[in-house]
Write a protein that holds these residues in place. Sequence first.
Motif, PDB file in Angstrom:
ATOM      1  N   THR A1549      -1.803   5.617 -20.113  1.00  0.00           N
ATOM      2  CA  THR A1549      -0.502   6.020 -19.575  1.00  0.00           C
ATOM      3  C   THR A1549      -0.539   5.919 -18.059  1.00  0.00           C
ATOM      4  O   THR A1549      -1.421   6.516 -17.427  1.00  0.00           O
ATOM      5  CB  THR A1549      -0.189   7.488 -19.952  1.00  0.00           C
ATOM      6  N   VAL A1550       0.364   5.153 -17.495  1.00  0.00           N
ATOM      7  CA  VAL A1550       0.470   5.080 -16.039  1.00  0.00           C
ATOM      8  C   VAL A1550       1.784   5.751 -15.681  1.00  0.00           C
ATOM      9  O   VAL A1550       2.843   5.324 -16.147  1.00  0.00           O
ATOM     10  CB  VAL A1550       0.473   3.622 -15.545  1.00  0.00           C
ATOM     11  N   THR A1567       4.754   4.807 -18.223  1.00  0.00           N
ATOM     12  CA  THR A1567       4.742   3.690 -19.164  1.00  0.00           C
ATOM     13  C   THR A1567       3.416   3.744 -19.908  1.00  0.00           C
ATOM     14  O   THR A1567       2.401   4.158 -19.348  1.00  0.00           O
ATOM     15  CB  THR A1567       4.917   2.350 -18.416  1.00  0.00           C
ATOM     16  N   LYS A1568       3.463   3.384 -21.188  1.00  0.00           N
ATOM     17  CA  LYS A1568       2.259   3.482 -22.008  1.00  0.00           C
ATOM     18  C   LYS A1568       1.822   2.088 -22.431  1.00  0.00           C
ATOM     19  O   LYS A1568       2.645   1.262 -22.807  1.00  0.00           O
ATOM     20  CB  LYS A1568       2.541   4.311 -23.267  1.00  0.00           C
ATOM     21  N   ILE A1569       0.507   1.845 -22.379  1.00  0.00           N
ATOM     22  CA  ILE A1569      -0.013   0.525 -22.733  1.00  0.00           C
ATOM     23  C   ILE A1569      -1.087   0.702 -23.796  1.00  0.00           C
ATOM     24  O   ILE A1569      -2.028   1.480 -23.607  1.00  0.00           O
ATOM     25  CB  ILE A1569      -0.632  -0.166 -21.492  1.00  0.00           C
ATOM     26  N   PRO A1681       8.953  -1.040 -17.387  1.00  0.00           N
ATOM     27  CA  PRO A1681       9.956  -0.008 -17.102  1.00  0.00           C
ATOM     28  C   PRO A1681       9.326   1.377 -17.188  1.00  0.00           C
ATOM     29  O   PRO A1681       8.463   1.614 -18.036  1.00  0.00           O
ATOM     30  CB  PRO A1681      10.991  -0.192 -18.212  1.00  0.00           C
ATOM     31  N   LEU A1682       9.749   2.268 -16.305  1.00  0.00           N
ATOM     32  CA  LEU A1682       9.275   3.652 -16.356  1.00  0.00           C
ATOM     33  C   LEU A1682      10.299   4.475 -17.118  1.00  0.00           C
ATOM     34  O   LEU A1682      11.491   4.393 -16.839  1.00  0.00           O
ATOM     35  CB  LEU A1682       9.146   4.199 -14.931  1.00  0.00           C
ATOM     36  N   LEU A1683       9.819   5.267 -18.063  1.00  0.00           N
ATOM     37  CA  LEU A1683      10.755   6.077 -18.853  1.00  0.00           C
ATOM     38  C   LEU A1683      10.386   7.536 -18.719  1.00  0.00           C
ATOM     39  O   LEU A1683       9.226   7.878 -18.525  1.00  0.00           O
ATOM     40  CB  LEU A1683      10.709   5.652 -20.316  1.00  0.00           C
ATOM     41  N   ASN A1684      11.407   8.373 -18.834  1.00  0.00           N
ATOM     42  CA  ASN A1684      11.163   9.806 -18.741  1.00  0.00           C
ATOM     43  C   ASN A1684      11.620  10.434 -20.049  1.00  0.00           C
ATOM     44  O   ASN A1684      12.763  10.224 -20.452  1.00  0.00           O
ATOM     45  CB  ASN A1684      11.979  10.369 -17.567  1.00  0.00           C
ATOM     46  N   PRO A1685      10.751  11.189 -20.721  1.00  0.00           N
ATOM     47  CA  PRO A1685      11.143  11.746 -22.031  1.00  0.00           C
ATOM     48  C   PRO A1685      12.414  12.590 -21.948  1.00  0.00           C
ATOM     49  O   PRO A1685      13.142  12.707 -22.925  1.00  0.00           O
ATOM     50  CB  PRO A1685       9.944  12.601 -22.440  1.00  0.00           C
ATOM     51  N   ASP A1686      12.700  13.169 -20.772  1.00  0.00           N
ATOM     52  CA  ASP A1686      13.912  13.999 -20.680  1.00  0.00           C
ATOM     53  C   ASP A1686      15.170  13.149 -20.683  1.00  0.00           C
ATOM     54  O   ASP A1686      16.252  13.645 -20.959  1.00  0.00           O
ATOM     55  CB  ASP A1686      13.914  14.830 -19.381  1.00  0.00           C
ATOM     56  N   LYS A1687      15.039  11.895 -20.289  1.00  0.00           N
ATOM     57  CA  LYS A1687      16.240  11.035 -20.257  1.00  0.00           C
ATOM     58  C   LYS A1687      15.939   9.820 -21.109  1.00  0.00           C
ATOM     59  O   LYS A1687      15.695   8.744 -20.587  1.00  0.00           O
ATOM     60  CB  LYS A1687      16.546  10.597 -18.832  1.00  0.00           C
ATOM     61  N   GLY A1689      15.704   6.522 -23.141  1.00  0.00           N
ATOM     62  CA  GLY A1689      16.488   5.299 -23.192  1.00  0.00           C
ATOM     63  C   GLY A1689      17.044   4.824 -21.864  1.00  0.00           C
ATOM     64  O   GLY A1689      17.644   3.779 -21.797  1.00  0.00           O
ATOM     65  N   ILE A1690      16.860   5.607 -20.788  1.00  0.00           N
ATOM     66  CA  ILE A1690      17.402   5.130 -19.505  1.00  0.00           C
ATOM     67  C   ILE A1690      16.246   4.896 -18.537  1.00  0.00           C
ATOM     68  O   ILE A1690      15.451   5.797 -18.287  1.00  0.00           O
ATOM     69  CB  ILE A1690      18.424   6.142 -18.935  1.00  0.00           C
ATOM     70  N   GLU A1691      16.167   3.667 -18.039  1.00  0.00           N
ATOM     71  CA  GLU A1691      15.062   3.298 -17.151  1.00  0.00           C
ATOM     72  C   GLU A1691      15.076   4.139 -15.879  1.00  0.00           C
ATOM     73  O   GLU A1691      16.120   4.324 -15.272  1.00  0.00           O
ATOM     74  CB  GLU A1691      15.266   1.834 -16.752  1.00  0.00           C
ATOM     75  N   GLN A1692      13.898   4.583 -15.442  1.00  0.00           N
ATOM     76  CA  GLN A1692      13.824   5.396 -14.218  1.00  0.00           C
ATOM     77  C   GLN A1692      13.195   4.615 -13.074  1.00  0.00           C
ATOM     78  O   GLN A1692      12.777   5.204 -12.093  1.00  0.00           O
ATOM     79  CB  GLN A1692      12.986   6.653 -14.488  1.00  0.00           C
ATOM     80  N   GLY A1693      13.120   3.327 -13.234  1.00  0.00           N
ATOM     81  CA  GLY A1693      12.482   2.495 -12.217  1.00  0.00           C
ATOM     82  C   GLY A1693      11.520   1.540 -12.912  1.00  0.00           C
ATOM     83  O   GLY A1693      11.412   1.549 -14.143  1.00  0.00           O
ATOM     84  N   ARG A1694      10.820   0.718 -12.117  1.00  0.00           N
ATOM     85  CA  ARG A1694       9.873  -0.228 -12.714  1.00  0.00           C
ATOM     86  C   ARG A1694       8.563  -0.204 -11.951  1.00  0.00           C
ATOM     87  O   ARG A1694       8.568   0.079 -10.764  1.00  0.00           O
ATOM     88  CB  ARG A1694      10.447  -1.636 -12.652  1.00  0.00           C
ATOM     89  N   LEU A1695       7.516  -0.547 -12.648  1.00  0.00           N
ATOM     90  CA  LEU A1695       6.198  -0.500 -12.034  1.00  0.00           C
ATOM     91  C   LEU A1695       5.544  -1.858 -12.245  1.00  0.00           C
ATOM     92  O   LEU A1695       5.567  -2.388 -13.348  1.00  0.00           O
ATOM     93  CB  LEU A1695       5.380   0.594 -12.727  1.00  0.00           C
TER      94      LEU A1695
END
Length: 1988
Positions: A1549-1550, A1567-1569, A1681-1687, A1689-1695
């Motif tokens: 997880t990064v 993001t999880k790999i 894509p960075l995702l937040n469990p609280d939101k 389905g909505i991207e919170q930025g990219r890494l």
Amino acid sequence: MALLVHLKTVSELRGRCDRIAKVTFRGQCFYSRVLENCEDVADFDETFRWPVASSIDSSEMLEIQIFNSKVFSNKLIGTFRMVLQKVVEEHHVEVTDRLMDDSNAIIKTSLCVEVRYQAIDGTVGFWDDGDFLGDESLQEEEKDSQETDGLLPSSRPPGEKSFRSKGREKTKGGRDGEHKAGRSVFSAMKLGKTRPHKEEPQRQDEPAVLEMEDLDGLAIRLGDGLDPDSVSLASVTALTTNVSNKRSKPDIKMEPSAGRPMDYQVSITVIEARQLVGLNMDPVVCVEVGDDKKYTSMKESTNCPYYNEYFVFDFHVSPDVMFDKIIKISVIHSKNLLRSGTLVGSFKMDVGTVYSQPEHQFHHKWAILSDPDDISAGLKGYVKCDVAVVGKGDNIKTPHKANETDEDDIEGNLLLPEGVPPERQWARFYVKIYRAEGLPRMNTSLMANVKKAFIGENKDLVDPYVQVFFAGQKGKTSVQKSSYEPLWNEQVIFTDLFPPLCKRIKVQIRDSDKVNDVAIGTHFIDLRKISNDGDKGFLPTLGPAWVNMYGSTRNYTLLDEHQDLNEGLGEGVSFRARLMLGLGVEILDTSNPELTSSTEVQVEQTTPVSESCVGKMEEFFLFGAFLEASMIDRKNGDKPVTFEVTIGNYGNEVDGLSRPQRPRPQKEQGHEEEADLIQNSSDEETDEGGDLASVSSTPPLRPQITDRNYFHLPYLERKPCIYIKSWWPDQRRRLYNANIMDHIADKLEEGLNDVQEMIKTEKSYPERRLRGVLEQLSCGCYRFLCLSDKDQGHSSRTRLDRERLRSCMRELESVGQQAKTLRAQVKQHTVRDQLRLCQSFLQKLRFLADEPQHSIPDVFIWMMSNNKRVAYARVPSKDLLFSIVEEELGKDCAKVQTLFLKLPGKRGFGPAGWTVQAKLELYLWLGLSKQRKDFLWGLPCGFEEVKAAQGLGLHSLPPICLVYTKKQAFQLRAHMYQARSLFAADSSGLSDPFARVFFINQSQCTEVLNETLCPTWDQMLVFDDLELYGEAHELRDDPPIIVIEIYDQDTMGKADFMGRTFAKPLVKMANEEYCPPRFPPQLEYYQIYRGNASAGDLLAAFELLQVGPAGKADLPPINGPVDMNRGPIMPVPVGIRPVLSKYRIEVLFWGLRDLKRVNLAQVDRPRVDIECAGKGLQSSLIHNYKKNPNFNTLVKWFEVDLPENELLHPPLNIRVVDCRAFGRYTLVGSHAVSSLRHFIYRPPDRSAPNWTTTGEIVVNMEPEVPVKKLETMVKLDATSDAVVKVDVADEEKEKKKKKKKGSSEEPEEEELDESMLDWWSKYFASIDTMKEQLRQQEASGIDLEEKEEMDNTEGLKGPIKSKDKAKAAKEEKKRRTQSPGPGQGSEAPEKKKPKVDELKVYPKELESEFDNFEDWLHTFNLLRGKTGDDEDGSSEEERIVGRFKGSLCVYKVPLPEDVSREAGYDPTYGMFQGIPSNDPINVLVRIYVVRATDLHPADINGKADPYVAIRLGKTDIRDKENYISKQLNPVFGKSFDIEASFPMESMLTVAVYDWDLVGTDDLIGETKIDLENRFYSKHRATCGIAQTYSIHGYNIWRDPMKPSQILTRLCKEGKVDGPHFGPSGRVKVSNRVFTGPSEMEDENGQRKPTEEHVALSALRHWEDIPRVGCRLVPEHVETRPLLNPDKPGIEQGRLELWVDMFPMDMPAPGTPLDISPRKPKKYELRVIVWNTDEVVLEDDDFFTGEKSSDIFVRGWLKGQQEDKQDTDVHYHSLTGEGNFNWRYLFPFDYLAAEEKIVISKKESMFSWDETEYKIPARLTLQIWDADHFSADDFLGAIELDLNRFPRGAKTAKQCAMEMATGEVDVPLVSIFKQKRVKGWWPLLARNENDEFELTGKVEAELHLLTAEEAEKNPVGLARNEPDPLEKPNRPDTAFVWFLNPLKSIKYLICTRYKWLIVKIVLALLGLLMLALFLYSLPGYMVKKLLGA
């Protein structure tokens, strides 16, 4: 009226051929069916029918042509023409006559035809019944008419029989020899789709003419007479099986989706502003979305500020509300805490416009600012921004955020949707509000009663006014006190730019109230529907027309729970009012001086319109018959139930107004006419002036119980009826046109669904069906053109009616043409692309069919229980509207439709909305009262009418009840086989499903199967004693619908609803045989819906068998064992269940991952159970999950009987259980593999080219050659083909050329010094390549599209093409100008580029590029827990409790020999040969995190302080110390090493966190790999393969294994022959030979031989190796894509990152690459301002009045205004010349790669630490006029981009304004290359008209030094030491007069005022003389007089 032509036979034909006839009348043709291989006599025996609107003239012609039908064209045999004079006179003629050939010569062939004509007999279309009912011969004639080409479905008058069988439609073009194929009947395996022979819809008054045997015989006789083009496999549900004439399709989706709130995120980046109007301003940008405002920081004294600030707005509202929100971007000048600042200009658009853009975003576009308070002014500047709107689950592709060049073509990139002109004009929008009707009561009658008692006043209880919202502004009319029918005649005027970027105008009637005003009803005007932006388009216009408003029920309550509905959210459940309004738009001429220039909303009076302009009032008649009411929810089961039907307020007896709101039309003339029109209706008129008292509700009846959930009403044979008279303006034409378009669209949609279904189920010839669909479409479009143009002279047609008709006709004509052209191009391989095009036709048709001007309100059906409204259904009135032309008929008019009543408003959301409140079988008819006689024609026949008691013997009164005299007995057999992919209803993640089948008023259940989502019930349910009312033959074609509901059985409480589907049974009449092809029926898939979401499929079949006179003995026997183990359950009979074969399923068990706790206990000893079709196996037990979660036995198999047909394969269930002590075990989670097709083993095709192992194929790679960047890309792409030959010669030539050119290029080449290059050079070069490729793709995409469009539309779209070309050319030009080496032409950079090695930048995750790395190891998510109730599917993530890794392989049992014979075949591994061992392995994981982009702000200031956190197993690294302050696009440039052991630690997880000084840090996104899949993948994702091999420098090889070692290992693992290294850089692998350079340089430049380059070349082409080849992962950077469990389905930025993995048992890798961010380089810019010239003179001299300026020059490097430096003042310059010799010093930090200056500073005094900003390197020079007492005046400025600015002019004369505006091409220079530049530059400012003007010129010298050089060679600021500049030589006048008064006076006297002084002296002398003269005159006079 109709013309019937019965074509009997054609005889004396020559030869043997397929024959077809074409019959034409009034331009409309019908084709007969094809008679195959017929010889001399063609026995057509078909009837064609034309409905005629106007009587036939005796001179009209009928033409019949007979053709020989060939595969591609038809050859004409002869023609027969007949004048219809005799037909008109006698109404029935039979003719036998010879045909004529092309040259009008009579030929032998003769034809026999019968023609009959039904004219009208004086009444309004009363048919002569004999013509229809009694005439047996006609029925015989029509026997075959279902073979008629149904493509132009003859429009039939309602009294007639219609025979269009969907299944047998023939299309003229569809006969591409399909009969020759002689395929079996097409319906062999239709998934829930039609079978043609169910479909001969007969009308009510004839026996079932066509016996089944004939039909089958026919099908057999014709080989396969069903033309595959036209057989409908109708869509989605099996329900549409028979598209019949008596029933409409029900809509299976239940729940209203509108109005449900969703998550939205609007993200806006304000990058910069340019050309702001105003001098020297301090601009701030304000971004507003809805009511939320955010501001950027303030930039001082600049009118082109650079911000690059990112704002995010989050919303949770319904889509309607969201898309109407306005996004407003405004620029404000000098705003601070105390003052609000002045608005410079603003730009607004609604969110919907952004959302409808491709990718839901505008990227890097310029918004044009305009001033709303001054519309005569032009544009006020531009703001460059990115705007994106994301809903839940949308993913947005943002273009890559790398070094973007600032050179921007503003005009070409405006923030406007496609098709909006850049020059928008101001316009006035006039919304005219005339009057309203039918308003509900809005306050309690209690008050009114009190008032009435005391004062006697009786008033209407509502005070209405109208409010209009548009583009963020609102206006409202006056309040009309207490009036249910208010008159306003006012207009609300908005001023906005046209075309507006807001799509809807919202018009709302509100009730004015002392406390708070509430909405009565809301209507939205969609501007796209009332205007057309084409070249023949029209401005928005509407009305005057009535619009209907719907909302909550009309009874007044203080707190209305459905108030939202009145605000326009969600579907209205009742009629509220109607409003007459109009809309007009006037484009303003802003140059007109009288124009008021503000955009405030105005309200003024408007002229009233006459009553007749909205249409003549007509009496409409609505009739309804309730045939069945079942499935009534048990909550309503105990009280009597009644149903009420309303249209507008008519029929609403409970809470409509007590009086009908529109009185009867005037009694005088109107009524007499009507009396004559309704034929022999005089007796009925006696009843109180002929008023038919309306009956709008059914008599109350107490429900009876069906089963424990539902009740039904026992209507039995007495079906209650309702009828309502109502008066509406007659605007039927609007609805008719919409209906025609809807019909076309419905047909198209059904056809497209069929084609998709055919592609999905891999049926043959989808292209034929598509051709049929297109043929149908083009015919439908031409039919529209014929029909829609009627009633042209109608007085009440509004301008919109006329314009819409024109544009619809144009659009449909073009669609028709395109469909025709497209039809000719449909090929098998292009079907998919053409489907997409057809989808766009469908959208266009649906859009056009929506009529913006309403006429008749919708019909509501309410179920009332105990006088309370419980549930409703709403039917659009246009669907019920009657017309004598079939295409215009509403789709549900005179048909029995199945309606499911639902709860109103929010109560209908969620689970409450899924249960059916009641199911009605309802027959409705709506039409003019004049046409009333036809209202019963569609009812199932066999009934008698019961009139109201009072109407004794009045036959024309509508019945209040129908009594069915005929009833039939039936038995229904429901074969419930299995269901799959059901909904998880229990917390275990499984369900205990059973199905409940409802038919009429009976219901039965299947057994409950425990704990499965894929139940195989295999059960037959038999319903006995079914009584259906009506004629037998009708029931055969139109059986009622079966409803199947799936429930989950719970031990406690009632069963949970899991989904519902509908089906139509296959009907067998008593006199039919139970034999193929119709019986036994086949299993079909029915899609199950739960609300709007699909919730699985049901595999079942249903047959309805008539019980004949002999009783049940005649029915096919129910044989087959009754399965006693399961209780008395009958399985599905043999003929129906699928045919099975033996399959073997091999399962690879690898391991389990991430198992969560079960009931708080950890999983310790898990096991996997696999089950499929009742068989299964268990994996070995994992003894200690913590220590090793992998299985020790890898492969197991089991055998199972599966259906032959792959589509019927049952799902395979994977369940994980945890084995606890004492033999207990608990379920952990489960997964259902719904389709096994993916895992079926298909032997490889050995004939494929990459299997050939003979012959050598040479693949050449030569990395050193300078190939242009693009070609490199092309060359690499070419390698995906099996055979790759690259010509060596060309490359050699290039090398030679390069050598020849010699020295001239050398310096160019040397520029890229190895030591200068680092990893970032490689990264930026790669990003450039990626962008270039994207651009190339786009360009080639445009070209391809263009080409295709050209083919499709044959030049219809000519103008568009040229536009695109221009665009492409512009792009091309832009690309050239953007090349980095300005001034050296564009060749130079091209040559340098390939010197930098590149990597691959993926704009997405690596997994999506390599198919999730599931090449042999699949990951199955294990689920537990209920499926969430919100439809968005977001809860899927939360239900995952772990993952099972493994794979499946399915194959028929005797396996082909060659597999098991292959070398090294290990039987224990079965089909899974060559898989690695799954023992634990230690791995070094190295994560490189490059940077993040577009992070979601986490702090109040709209920024974040991000840092990276990494978790893998127990390791948790938080790089908290190195957080990056206030940055949303941070560059991390870090690598992290972690040691991990697979399989225990495999999920990396990064995350990016936001650092907070106090409190915990917030997660921004993560993001999880899955590292394990990457590690074991054949694509070798452990360490990316670089482009070239080098052992030192920035491109050093990272892998501990060299390319040759990797190659050797791959060959060994894949059992491939090789690698054989040959001489001179060759290597042979299998049969491929790769070549490449054979030596390399080491650090010291020594060359030595090596095999690595060729090995690398083989690796980079590994996919070409036969059998084992696959793409290997290249050296890369992936964007995740960075995702937040609280939101969710909505991207919170990219890494951006990449991961390398090295097994620990191999040699250790080298040190990690250094990717730390480049440090900015320190520079010093020295600017010497020498002189100015031609500066505008601003001041008037105090004493002398002459023009002068006190000039000084100010300069700064952009963004550093606080470091601005000023020269001294050159006072009193009279010529505009100034001399300064002044030096500025600007030290700055610069990042060359990004061309940005880096500044670090604290944002405010409260900031904790410094924030880093990156801004473009721009030097600003300004000239000012110094004032002592007031503020200095700004005169002009120039901004120089240090990377590319115009070279200065040599002299002031040559310096022109165009240098700065870019109007002429000036050579551009870069200070970083030139280091020293001197010259003259123009200074500009804007004048009053916003145009640039030259306000001065400055001579300056720019000198750039690095910090070290500057230290060695210091200089002083201004004119100071060291290296001082000499004082300027300024003219004397520059000194102020009081410093040197004499000089000043001398100057004044000598130069300027010399002549003036002379004149004044002379004048004074003259005056003196005169005065002396006057003074002395009296004395002299006296002297003279006295004679002294």
